[in-house]
Write a protein that holds these residues in place. Structure first.
Motif, PDB file in Angstrom:
ATOM      1  N   TRP A 126      -2.789   2.338  -4.534  1.00 16.29           N
ATOM      2  CA  TRP A 126      -2.232   3.933  -4.383  1.00 16.29           C
ATOM      3  C   TRP A 126      -3.373   5.040  -3.672  1.00 16.29           C
ATOM      4  N   LEU A 137      -6.610   2.068  -7.505  1.00 15.80           N
ATOM      5  CA  LEU A 137      -5.850   3.720  -7.693  1.00 15.80           C
ATOM      6  C   LEU A 137      -7.307   4.246  -6.810  1.00 15.80           C
ATOM      7  N   VAL A 171       0.833   9.504 -10.270  1.00 13.52           N
ATOM      8  CA  VAL A 171      -0.045   7.985  -9.803  1.00 13.52           C
ATOM      9  C   VAL A 171      -0.181   7.430 -10.126  1.00 13.52           C
ATOM     10  N   TYR A 183       5.407   8.185  -1.116  1.00 11.48           N
ATOM     11  CA  TYR A 183       5.832   8.610  -1.992  1.00 11.48           C
ATOM     12  C   TYR A 183       5.570  10.476  -2.744  1.00 11.48           C
ATOM     13  N   ASN A 211       0.710  -0.941   0.154  1.00  8.53           N
ATOM     14  CA  ASN A 211       0.265   0.330   0.351  1.00  8.53           C
ATOM     15  C   ASN A 211       0.680   1.287   0.212  1.00  8.53           C
ATOM     16  N   ALA A 212       0.427   2.062  -0.884  1.00  2.00           N
ATOM     17  CA  ALA A 212       1.350   3.356  -1.211  1.00  2.00           C
ATOM     18  C   ALA A 212       0.554   4.431  -1.037  1.00  2.00           C
ATOM     19  N   SER A 229      -0.230  14.941  -4.716  1.00  2.00           N
ATOM     20  CA  SER A 229      -0.392  14.634  -6.281  1.00  2.00           C
ATOM     21  C   SER A 229      -0.344  15.302  -7.574  1.00  2.00           C
ATOM     22  N   ALA A 243      -0.136   3.400 -10.510  1.00  3.16           N
ATOM     23  CA  ALA A 243      -0.742   2.451 -10.555  1.00  3.16           C
ATOM     24  C   ALA A 243      -0.978   1.456 -11.799  1.00  3.16           C
ATOM     25  N   TRP A 275       0.605  -2.883  -6.299  1.00  5.53           N
ATOM     26  CA  TRP A 275       0.499  -1.923  -5.878  1.00  5.53           C
ATOM     27  C   TRP A 275      -1.042  -1.288  -5.205  1.00  5.53           C
ATOM     28  N   GLU A 317       0.230   8.474  -1.321  1.00  2.13           N
ATOM     29  CA  GLU A 317       1.631   9.764  -2.522  1.00  2.13           C
ATOM     30  C   GLU A 317       0.951  11.325  -2.163  1.00  2.13           C
TER      31      GLU A 317
END
Length: 204
Positions: free
Chosen positions: A54, A79, A42, A107, A30-31, A36, A46, A52, A33
């Motif tokens: 996002w 996403l 992103v 990120y 799991n990320a 953005s 994604a 992952w 951002e």
């Protein structure tokens, strides 16, 4: 229909950043951002890194409708809809339920130099709150280190400070020291195009 904002710089640098992320990140996770912006990064990440999930965010509420439209157009199950998030706020996101300590990676690109110094402290403090143990904070952008700065970065720094005296390219050692104060250790430094760096901090 919302006209989607477009950043030529984001188009140029998304592939080199994605290449670096593909080496740095694990197979899935799991990320989150931060900052953005247009959502070009992103959406690309994604699309390429389907294992992952996002979560995009931005501090500018006026950007969220266009960001949401880009995410909807992408049609990617990994996403999530964007959230309003100010890194200096005591709670992330700025409104609604607080995020849990559930991210494997955070990120953040091209934010620290167009924000006051308090944003760096806020980013590190929030990353420590929301990263899982061993999780990574990954930042991208220009930094000043011990070597003489590139003329383009020096000119860029001067233009930023002329626009806002609290802005400017940050010294790498100051950013690393702020990270360390919150339990984040600089593990990797990747040289990127146009005199930028991608830094990987790990939560000890």
């Amino acid at each position: 229909m919302i006209e989607l904002p477009h950043s030529p710089a984001a188009d140029r640098n998304k592939q080199p950043i994605l290449d670096a992320l593909s080496r740095v990140l694990g197979a899935r996770g799991n990320a989150l951002e931060i900052a953005s912006g247009t959502g070009q990064h992103v959406a690309a990440f994604a699309s390429a890194l389907r294992e992952w999930v996002w979560q995009p965010t931005d501090v500018d509420a006026s950007m969220l409708p266009a960001l949401a439209s880009r995410i909807e157009d992408a049609g990617l199950p990994n996403l999530r809809p964007p959230l309003l998030l100010d890194v200096t706020a005591p709670q992330w996101p700025s409104h609604g339920s607080a995020l849990t300590k559930s991210f494997d990676a955070i990120y953040c690109a091209n934010m620290l130099h167009i924000a006051p110094p308090a944003a760096c402290a806020g980013l590190m403090r929030g990353a420590a709150r929301h990263l899982l143990s061993g999780g990574m904070l990954i930042t991208y952008g220009p930094y000043f280190d011990e070597s003489p700065p590139a003329p383009s970065n020096r000119a860029f720094d001067e233009s930023l400070r002329a626009r806002n005296p609290l802005w400017g390219i940050r010294r790498l050692k100051d950013v690393a020291a702020e990270a360390q104060r919150h339990g984040l250790v600089l593990r990797e430094r990747h040289e990127m195009p146009a005199n930028n760096l991608l830094l990987v901090f790990v939560l000890a």
